[in-house]
Design an enzyme around this catalytic site. Structure first.
Site, PDB file in Angstrom:
ATOM      1  N   ASP A 678       0.819  -1.200   0.000  1.00 53.98           N
ATOM      2  CA  ASP A 678       0.000   0.000   0.000  1.00 53.98           C
ATOM      3  C   ASP A 678       0.861   1.262   0.000  1.00 53.98           C
ATOM      4  OD1 ASP A 678      -2.700   1.190   0.177  1.00 53.98           O
ATOM      5  OD2 ASP A 678      -1.999   1.915   2.125  1.00 53.98           O
ATOM      6  N   LYS A 682       1.294   4.338  -2.864  1.00 50.38           N
ATOM      7  CA  LYS A 682       1.178   5.763  -2.550  1.00 50.38           C
ATOM      8  C   LYS A 682       2.361   6.567  -3.069  1.00 50.38           C
ATOM      9  CE  LYS A 682      -1.743   5.030   1.529  1.00 50.38           C
ATOM     10  NZ  LYS A 682      -1.884   5.151   2.998  1.00 50.38           N
TER      11      LYS A 682
END
Length: 814
Positions: A678, A682
């Site tokens: 994750d 980003k």
């Protein structure tokens, strides 16, 4: 002297006729009144249908005639007392017998000529005016009835006769001089040629009759009584907030009526306009309403645009070819060919290169127009100097009308901007030299949206309507809906935004309501919805074609992310909490950004990086202002920061991770967080927004998890975390012994990006980070040593929902 004309809805039944008589009697107390009457509502269509059935040899015409007779007989019974009813009944029966005889002849011959059709249609006005005269007689109200065929002289162009005004004016004057009365009653729509044969005045003929009488008598004013309170700023059937126009000029009324305003028809205005006679449009069923006063010099108002009108069912005729350039006479031949087929041209536009000329006509005329034009230019087409006439169907015209537009710059810009932002493609544009009208040709399917968008832009300064579709009602989705519910009144009162959630979906069901869902009962409404299929949802969003539409994705679904392109291409704004689209292949990311630019639709995804923190927005502001990003350092996982701020070796690492999941800080699958995937997504998104074309495989991800933790399902993940507790304790102990703290750090510099666990000391900007906070450090040309810092809560349903909400507001307020 004043002339009052009453339309079909105003005399549709006995109750309406009594209302008409009250209005007439009130007016007659102050002035001599000429009353012009239409046929009972729907009767003219029934007469035409009866004639057409008879011509086709269909005996059903007799049923239509019986229906017509019964409506009039019922009206007699309800209007006229029994003692004096016989004469009225006899007149109606006589007219109906004549009508039947004509239809029987049409049936026998199998032919309905224009002359015979005019005769048939005349019975509607004759019978309605006789009904009213009998009612006046029964009430003892003095009046005089006269057949308009004895007064209005025309040529013999049946169906749309041209008036001989000299003869007509003299005959009207002679009749009134010979027949003094306080009230004169005449049928509208009908007239007669020099031989006394019945003719009709065409579409809107009864209004035209009223104008003819008013002009002939130099009336103080002409009143058109109908079932609406005047001309409206837009068609109220399409625009809920359309409002009456209290004052309007003749020219503006002509423009609006030409482009589809149904209250008036263009020929109606001509006789009274030439003499400066005020024309007042009033509502029979709300006589106290002001209505619309059409006059020479209406008072100024605050609206630059006076009204918006439209015509649908149009076809664009496009004549193109290099053989037109520099050769005079092409336009004359084109319009001559159309005139020969009696094809009415509604709009004209021509390219400055003279290579093409386009005209809009009614769809019903398109085939005849093509045959005529291709025939006229057959030689040029054979020589390939011209292309055969090309037709574009399914079009409409939307027109802005207003005298004041010529004095205000930027009106066209507002029009094009409003339509463009909502994905309404303009096929052609025309603006008269007077600048009273800006006409746009668009797809007929877009008319309702276009008129609402323009009405909102030019009339509804109070608020802007935004229509939202939300997919995903888990933790973040529910918080978002609650925030929307709480803020709806505030947005309307303070920001003039009427935000309506018109669609909701989860993985099982979806529900749509173009009038807006109730955000206090949405779970029940969604539970009653249709089975969820993404393609059907997207299809219905397109079909609804609502203005200012925003699609909000609060899922982690690759399937949902896959529909963004189809939405953006229809100018539906997309707000994505879902990271899949922006962290997938760079070509997909670039395509979505390109579609957003091409179709003037917002594609916003602030929450992809920092939940509610303004990370992407700040980065974009830096770049737009000319700054250059040199380096980014960030802690971008609220989950991992929460975990490493709470893990101290006294509780198992697995227990702290589960707490983070239970409190809503992790992704639905916590492995995405702890594996670094994750965070890698980003930093990838930030790098792309900074202008670097990276792929996910370019991100160096140094995992701190033992490989076995990423095998199997989520349950197995927690088992492996527990089994490797000594590994996590060692990481913690080593960092603590060195006086440092563990942080999962993302870095971007020099076109490269990496993520991984680091131990940072007290002198590092990331050391003091607490709880679930995120922090982003932007090192740029302007911030080379002391970075621009964005810091705050980077996880949690509330803050993430607020970030989505903020993106929605950005999308809505463009």
């Amino acid at each position: 002297m004043q002339v009052l004309k009453f339309g079909g809805t105003s005399v549709a039944n006995a109750a309406a006729i009594n209302q008409v008589i009250d209005i007439v009697a009130t007016a007659a107390r102050h002035d001599t009144v000429v009353v012009v009457l239409s046929a009972l509502g729907g009767i003219t269509d029934a007469l035409i249908e009866a004639g057409q059935l008879a011509e086709a040899g269909n005996e059903a015409y007799q049923d239509r005639l019986r229906h017509i007779e019964q409506r009039h007989l019922t009206a007699v019974q309800e209007l006229i007392p029994v003692a004096t009813r016989s004469a009225a009944l006899s007149q109606i029966k006589q007219r109906c017998n004549e009508l039947e005889a004509i239809c029987d002849s049409v049936f026998a011959l199998g032919e309905l000529s224009a002359r015979t059709l005019d005769r048939l249609m005349s019975f509607g006005e004759l019978m309605s005016s006789q009904l009213v005269t009998e009612r006046l007689r029964s009430l003892g109200i003095a009046h005089a009835w006269q057949d308009s065929r004895q007064l209005i002289r025309t040529n013999s162009r049946f169906g749309f006769a041209e008036v001989d005004f000299d003869t007509t004016n003299q005959q009207i004057h002679d009749f009134l001089a010979a027949t003094p009365a306080p009230i004169y009653l005449v049928p509208g729509f009908i007239a007669a040629d020099a031989s006394g044969t019945t003719t009709t005045l065409g579409r809107g003929g009864s209004d035209y009759s009223g104008a003819i009488y008013a002009a002939a008598l130099r009336a103080r004013r002409l009143e058109i009584w109908t079932d609406v309170s005047g001309m409206m700023t837009a068609d109220p059937r399409l625009v809920r907030h359309a409002r009456p126009i209290p004052h309007i000029s003749y020219q503006e009324a002509m423009e609006l009526s030409h482009f589809g305003a149904k209250v008036l028809y263009p020929p109606t205005i001509q006789p009274v306009m030439h003499q400066g006679i005020p024309l007042w449009i009033k509502n029979t069923f709300a006589p106290a309403d002001h209505g619309t006063l059409v006059e020479v010099a209406p008072p100024q108002n605050h609206d630059v645009v006076r009204g918006i009108s439209s015509i649908s069912n149009l076809t664009m005729l496009n004549l193109e070819g290099s053989g037109m350039i520099g050769i005079p006479g092409f336009s004359k031949r084109l319009f001559g060919a159309l005139a020969g087929e009696r094809v009415n041209v509604i709009l004209i536009t021509q390219s400055s290169s003279e290579h093409s000329i386009s005209v809009a006509v009614g769809a019903a005329d398109a085939a005849r127009a093509k045959t005529a034009v291709d025939g006229e230019f057959a030689h040029e087409i054979d020589m390939r100097r011209l292309e055969p006439l090309r037709l574009e169907t399914g079009l409409a015209i939307v027109a802005l009308v207003g005298e004041s537009m010529k004095n205000h710059p930027g009106i066209s810009g507002r029009l094009f901007g409003a339509l463009g932002h909502n994905g309404v493609n303009i096929r052609a544009i025309a603006q008269g030299s007077s600048e009273k009208n800006i006409s746009t040709v668009i797809q007929a399917a877009d008319v309702k949206k276009a008129i609402n968008v323009l009405h909102e832009a030019f009339f509804e300064v109070e608020y802007k309507q935004v229509n939202v579709f939300v997919v995903g009602v888990g933790n973040v989705g529910r918080k978002l809906l609650e925030q929307l519910r709480q803020q709806q009144h505030y947005l309307l009162d303070k920001l003039q935004l009427q935000l309506r959630v018109v669609g909701l979906a989860n993985s099982r069901q979806f529900v749509l309501d173009p009038n807006g869902l109730d955000l206090t009962t949405w779970p029940e409404e969604l539970a009653r919805g249709e089975a969820f299929r993404l393609d059907q949802l997207v299809e219905q969003i397109h079909a609804l074609n609502l203005r200012n539409s925003v699609f909000v994705d609060v899922t982690a679904s690759a399937e949902v992310a896959g529909c963004y392109a189809a939405l953006l291409a229809k100018s539906v704004a997309v707000v994505a909490c879902n990271k899949v689209a922006c962290s997938s292949a760079y070509s997909t990311y670039a395509r979505l950004k390109g579609l957003a630019r091409e179709f003037n639709a917002n594609f916003l995804f602030e929450t992809n990086v920092g939940a509610g923190l303004p990370v992407i927005g700040t980065l974009n502001d830096l770049l737009r202002s000319g700054d250059v990003v040199q380096r980014i350092e960030a802690v971008l996982s609220g989950t991992l920061n929460f975990v490493f701020n709470h893990y101290d070796g006294r509780r198992p690492f697995a227990e702290v991770v589960r707490q983070a999941q239970d409190e809503g800080y992790t992704e639905p699958d916590p492995r995405l967080d702890l594996s670094g995937t994750d965070v890698a997504r980003k930093i990838l998104i930030l790098a792309r927004e900074a202008g670097v074309a990276l792929e996910m495989t370019d991100i160096q991800n140094t995992s701190f998890l033992p490989a076995s933790c990423l095998e199997g399902d989520v349950a197995a993940f927690y088992e492996q975390l527990a089994a490797h507790e000594s590994h996590f304790r060692q990481l913690y102990d080593e960092a603590t012994a060195a006086g440092k703290k563990l942080r999962f750090v993302a870095r971007y510099a020099g076109g490269q990006a990496a993520v991984g666990l680091q131990a940072v000391g007290p002198d590092h900007d990331l050391y003091t980070l607490k709880g679930k906070d995120n922090v982003v450090l932007f090192y740029t040309n302007r911030y080379p040593e002391q970075p621009l810092v964005i810091k705050g809560a980077g996880a949690g349903a509330d803050v993430t929902a607020s970030g989505v909400f903020a993106d929605m507001m950005r999308a809505a307020r463009v």
